[in-house]
Scaffold this active site. Structure first.
Site, PDB file in Angstrom:
ATOM      1  N   LYS A  22     -45.068  34.981 -24.369  1.00 30.56           N
ATOM      2  CA  LYS A  22     -44.650  36.927 -25.180  1.00 30.56           C
ATOM      3  C   LYS A  22     -43.754  37.205 -25.545  1.00 30.56           C
ATOM      4  O   LYS A  22     -44.513  37.790 -26.821  1.00 30.56           O
ATOM      5  CB  LYS A  22     -44.045  37.619 -23.616  1.00 30.56           C
ATOM      6  N   ASN A  23     -43.043  36.214 -25.528  1.00 32.74           N
ATOM      7  CA  ASN A  23     -41.904  36.218 -26.416  1.00 32.74           C
ATOM      8  C   ASN A  23     -42.012  35.630 -27.916  1.00 32.74           C
ATOM      9  O   ASN A  23     -41.648  35.238 -29.082  1.00 32.74           O
ATOM     10  CB  ASN A  23     -40.285  35.812 -26.110  1.00 32.74           C
ATOM     11  N   CYS A 115     -31.911  49.438 -22.856  1.00 33.55           N
ATOM     12  CA  CYS A 115     -32.502  49.545 -21.796  1.00 33.55           C
ATOM     13  C   CYS A 115     -31.353  49.047 -20.229  1.00 33.55           C
ATOM     14  O   CYS A 115     -30.327  49.347 -20.177  1.00 33.55           O
ATOM     15  CB  CYS A 115     -33.395  48.045 -22.146  1.00 33.55           C
ATOM     16  N   ARG A 120     -28.724  46.534 -26.076  1.00 24.04           N
ATOM     17  CA  ARG A 120     -29.564  45.889 -26.875  1.00 24.04           C
ATOM     18  C   ARG A 120     -29.597  46.531 -28.425  1.00 24.04           C
ATOM     19  O   ARG A 120     -29.853  46.969 -29.106  1.00 24.04           O
ATOM     20  CB  ARG A 120     -30.255  46.591 -26.792  1.00 24.04           C
ATOM     21  N   ASP A 306     -33.492  34.453 -19.639  1.00 21.75           N
ATOM     22  CA  ASP A 306     -34.723  35.096 -18.877  1.00 21.75           C
ATOM     23  C   ASP A 306     -34.940  34.587 -17.471  1.00 21.75           C
ATOM     24  O   ASP A 306     -36.044  34.806 -16.778  1.00 21.75           O
ATOM     25  CB  ASP A 306     -35.620  34.869 -19.754  1.00 21.75           C
ATOM     26  N   ARG A 398     -45.691  43.186 -17.396  1.00 20.68           N
ATOM     27  CA  ARG A 398     -45.346  43.751 -18.941  1.00 20.68           C
ATOM     28  C   ARG A 398     -45.324  42.412 -19.636  1.00 20.68           C
ATOM     29  O   ARG A 398     -45.700  41.588 -20.611  1.00 20.68           O
ATOM     30  CB  ARG A 398     -44.088  43.889 -19.449  1.00 20.68           C
TER      31      ARG A 398
HETATM   32  C1  EPZ Z   1     -35.114  38.246 -26.882  1.00 17.82           C
HETATM   33  O1  EPZ Z   1     -34.708  39.500 -26.877  1.00 17.82           O
HETATM   34  C2  EPZ Z   1     -35.809  38.247 -26.033  1.00 17.82           C
HETATM   35  N1  EPZ Z   1     -37.424  39.143 -26.484  1.00 17.82           N
HETATM   36  C3  EPZ Z   1     -35.603  38.581 -24.604  1.00 17.82           C
HETATM   37  O2  EPZ Z   1     -36.340  38.680 -23.353  1.00 17.82           O
HETATM   38  C4  EPZ Z   1     -34.463  37.438 -24.500  1.00 17.82           C
HETATM   39  O3  EPZ Z   1     -33.855  37.524 -22.713  1.00 17.82           O
HETATM   40  C5  EPZ Z   1     -33.114  37.526 -25.071  1.00 17.82           C
HETATM   41  O4  EPZ Z   1     -34.040  37.317 -26.704  1.00 17.82           O
HETATM   42  C6  EPZ Z   1     -32.904  36.108 -25.118  1.00 17.82           C
HETATM   43  O5  EPZ Z   1     -32.984  35.295 -24.840  1.00 17.82           O
HETATM   44  C7  EPZ Z   1     -38.170  38.971 -27.258  1.00 17.82           C
HETATM   45  O6  EPZ Z   1     -38.285  38.087 -27.529  1.00 17.82           O
HETATM   46  C8  EPZ Z   1     -39.353  39.528 -26.813  1.00 17.82           C
HETATM   47  P1  EPZ Z   1     -30.875  39.121 -28.817  1.00 17.82           P
HETATM   48  P2  EPZ Z   1     -33.680  39.998 -28.593  1.00 17.82           P
HETATM   49  O7  EPZ Z   1     -31.316  39.548 -30.180  1.00 17.82           O
HETATM   50  O8  EPZ Z   1     -34.152  39.449 -29.557  1.00 17.82           O
HETATM   51  C9  EPZ Z   1     -27.230  40.697 -29.204  1.00 17.82           C
HETATM   52  C10 EPZ Z   1     -37.067  39.004 -21.374  1.00 17.82           C
HETATM   53  O9  EPZ Z   1     -36.937  39.305 -20.783  1.00 17.82           O
HETATM   54  N2  EPZ Z   1     -27.221  41.824 -30.277  1.00 17.82           N
HETATM   55  O10 EPZ Z   1     -31.226  37.580 -28.537  1.00 17.82           O
HETATM   56  O11 EPZ Z   1     -33.722  41.772 -27.882  1.00 17.82           O
HETATM   57  C11 EPZ Z   1     -27.407  41.784 -27.711  1.00 17.82           C
HETATM   58  O12 EPZ Z   1     -26.955  42.894 -27.244  1.00 17.82           O
HETATM   59  C12 EPZ Z   1     -36.767  39.676 -22.547  1.00 17.82           C
HETATM   60  O13 EPZ Z   1     -38.535  38.253 -21.848  1.00 17.82           O
HETATM   61  C13 EPZ Z   1     -26.226  41.933 -31.057  1.00 17.82           C
HETATM   62  O14 EPZ Z   1     -25.547  41.978 -31.465  1.00 17.82           O
HETATM   63  O15 EPZ Z   1     -32.097  39.876 -27.444  1.00 17.82           O
HETATM   64  C14 EPZ Z   1     -27.378  40.350 -26.420  1.00 17.82           C
HETATM   65  O16 EPZ Z   1     -26.173  40.168 -25.869  1.00 17.82           O
HETATM   66  C15 EPZ Z   1     -35.183  40.048 -21.592  1.00 17.82           C
HETATM   67  N3  EPZ Z   1     -26.558  42.893 -31.898  1.00 17.82           N
HETATM   68  C16 EPZ Z   1     -27.474  39.313 -27.396  1.00 17.82           C
HETATM   69  O17 EPZ Z   1     -27.356  39.528 -29.421  1.00 17.82           O
HETATM   70  C17 EPZ Z   1     -28.118  42.576 -32.394  1.00 17.82           C
HETATM   71  O18 EPZ Z   1     -28.345  42.701 -33.679  1.00 17.82           O
HETATM   72  C18 EPZ Z   1     -28.794  38.331 -27.190  1.00 17.82           C
HETATM   73  O19 EPZ Z   1     -30.079  39.606 -27.623  1.00 17.82           O
HETATM   74  C19 EPZ Z   1     -29.455  41.622 -31.719  1.00 17.82           C
HETATM   75  C20 EPZ Z   1     -27.733  41.444 -30.156  1.00 17.82           C
END
Ligand code: EPZ
Length: 420
Positions: A22-23, A115, A120, A306, A398
């Site tokens: 999915k990701n 969420c 996020r 995850d 999802r």
């Molecule tokens: C991706 O989300 C995945 N989703 C998430 O999977 C996964 O948990 C996450 O990466 C971490 O591996 C998809 O790919 C659709 P991040 P993403 O930006 O990209 C902080 C699932 O269950 N951050 O890597 O949105 C954020 O708050 C889902 O399949 C900032 O601070 O996650 C978090 O603490 C859940 N500023 C950390 O970085 C930003 O601009 C990692 O988030 C962006 C993120």
């Protein structure tokens, strides 16, 4: 709303095929916006998030069809703004920002809501787009980005807890059509990012270093259509591996990538799970006595956030204290309270959950709160004697393709019903 009724206490036996990731699919579908030519993506799982992304692409003017795991997208003529209500509802849709900006010179998307697992933020996404010379405005809940010409740059994308996966995807995609060379420092190294890079390269993009913290993208004038087979879903694989171990069963996972699960397999080995990992198949063997572990979630190649909830469910049967520390998201322990309804003894101490495993568990009615928490509740229900009802199973739909069917094929007593 749909619910799962589980009669637990039965070991899982047999074979299960792992679906496409999915990701990886979500950013790859967004990447089809970068070309006016048709694209075909195969091994796309039949998930509500995928169909949602399809609706978003259609709202932008692209054609989108899904049949038997194959998606055809043709973003021939598209708009710079989609259906806000749709975009707001799925956080993963933020990854249309980069490709839309690169293709149309501007993009208007609604701020993705936070969420249940955390706020996020998207500050790193916006930092990267600004570095590429885009003008960024956040107004009335919308992100408006504009750039006459994106210009290659060097940008550090690391945040307070490390790289951003979709932030890296957004900047990568925007950079493919920028003027000059872009270097992303502290790029996310997840396999899903590497898969996106492979698709972009198939479209004619020039990308080096995908999968490493330093990625180089050399802009080109145009990208053409491409075909792509999505990688297997490493988190789905981790989920079924843990479910097999939790029920002391014997399950072979097929069509997967063991090399994408090194941290998970290392932790399962430490927990006493016996398995044979060979290339694209993983056989979980029965008979291991599950032991407590101490784990912290980390960016790839570390233990994936995850798979944290699923591991917590397994630790319910490990006599003694396990410590599970969540370093990526600020509130990803929603499953702990629901697991307690089954008899689990879990204390939350800041970023850590302290699990006192080995307590007697019995089935109960529980409520899913997010995608991976739902998976943890299903695993716990499979472990418990008696009947467990997992409500709000739409969270599971999802990210897990026909989970009830796959589990039944392994001998689980699971049926989908309506919440009474
Ligand atoms: C991706 O989300 C995945 N989703 C998430 O999977 C996964 O948990 C996450 O990466 C971490 O591996 C998809 O790919 C659709 P991040 P993403 O930006 O990209 C902080 C699932 O269950 N951050 O890597 O949105 C954020 O708050 C889902 O399949 C900032 O601070 O996650 C978090 O603490 C859940 N500023 C950390 O970085 C930003 O601009 C990692 O988030 C962006 C993120």
């Amino acid at each position: 709303m749909d619910t799962f009724i589980i009669k637990g206490g039965v070991p899982l036996y047999g074979e299960v095929a792992i679906s496409g990731a999915k990701n990886a699919v979500l950013p790859i579908l967004a990447a089809t916006l970068l070309t006016s030519e048709p694209c075909v993506i195969r091994r796309v799982p039949n998930l509500s998030d995928v169909h949602f992304m399809g609706r978003i692409l259609r709202s932008l003017g692209a054609s989108f069809s899904y049949e038997n795991g194959m998606v055809a997208v043709h973003a021939n003529r598209i708009k710079a703004r989609g259906d806000y209500d749709l975009i707001r509802k799925m956080r993963g849709s933020i990854c249309i920002l980069g490709p839309l900006l690169a293709r149309k010179g501007k993009a208007n998307v609604s701020m993705p809501g936070g969420c249940i697992i955390g706020t996020r933020p998207i500050d790193l996404h916006l930092k990267g787009l600004k570095a590429l010379s885009a003008e960024v405005k956040v107004r009335e809940g919308y992100v408006q980005v504009e750039a006459k010409q994106l210009k290659g740059t060097e940008v550090f994308l690391g945040g307070r807890v490390g790289p951003t996966v979709l932030g890296t995807a957004n900047i990568m995609m925007a950079a493919t059509l920028a003027e000059g060379v872009t270097i992303i420092e502290s790029a996310a190294c997840e396999p899903e990012i590497v898969d996106l890079a492979h698709f972009l390269i198939a479209m004619g993009a020039k990308i080096q270093g995908a999968g490493t913290p330093r990625m180089t993208i050399t802009g080109v004038n145009k990208l053409h259509g491409a075909e792509h087979d999505v990688i297997p879903d490493r988190i789905e694989a981790a989920t079924y591996a843990i479910a097999a171990a939790a029920t002391n069963g014997e399950v072979t996972l097929k069509d997967m990538r063991c090399d994408h699960l090194a941290a998970v397999l290392d932790k399962l080995k430490e927990a006493g799970v016996q398995f044979e990992a060979k290339g694209t198949s993983l056989k979980i063997l029965s008979g291991g006595n599950i032991q407590p572990v101490d784990v912290s979630t980390q960016p790839y190649t570390g233990f994936p956030t995850d798979a944290q909830a699923q591991l917590m469910a397994l630790m319910l049967k490990a006599p003694g204290l396990s410590i599970i520390t969540e370093r990526i998201f600020e509130s990803r322990f929603m499953h702990a309270n629901e697991l307690a309804r089954l008899g689990a003894d879990i204390a939350i101490e800041g970023p850590s959950a302290i699990v006192r495993g080995g307590m007697p568990l019995s089935g109960a009615k529980v409520m899913a709160s997010d995608l991976r928490a739902s998976a943890a509740l299903v695993i716990a229900g499979l472990m418990c004697e008696g009947r467990t009802q997992v409500n709000r199973i739409y969270h599971l739909d999802r990210g897990y393709e026909v989970m009830d069917k796959k589990l039944r094929s392994l001998g689980a007593r699971v049926k989908r019903g309506k919440e009474s």
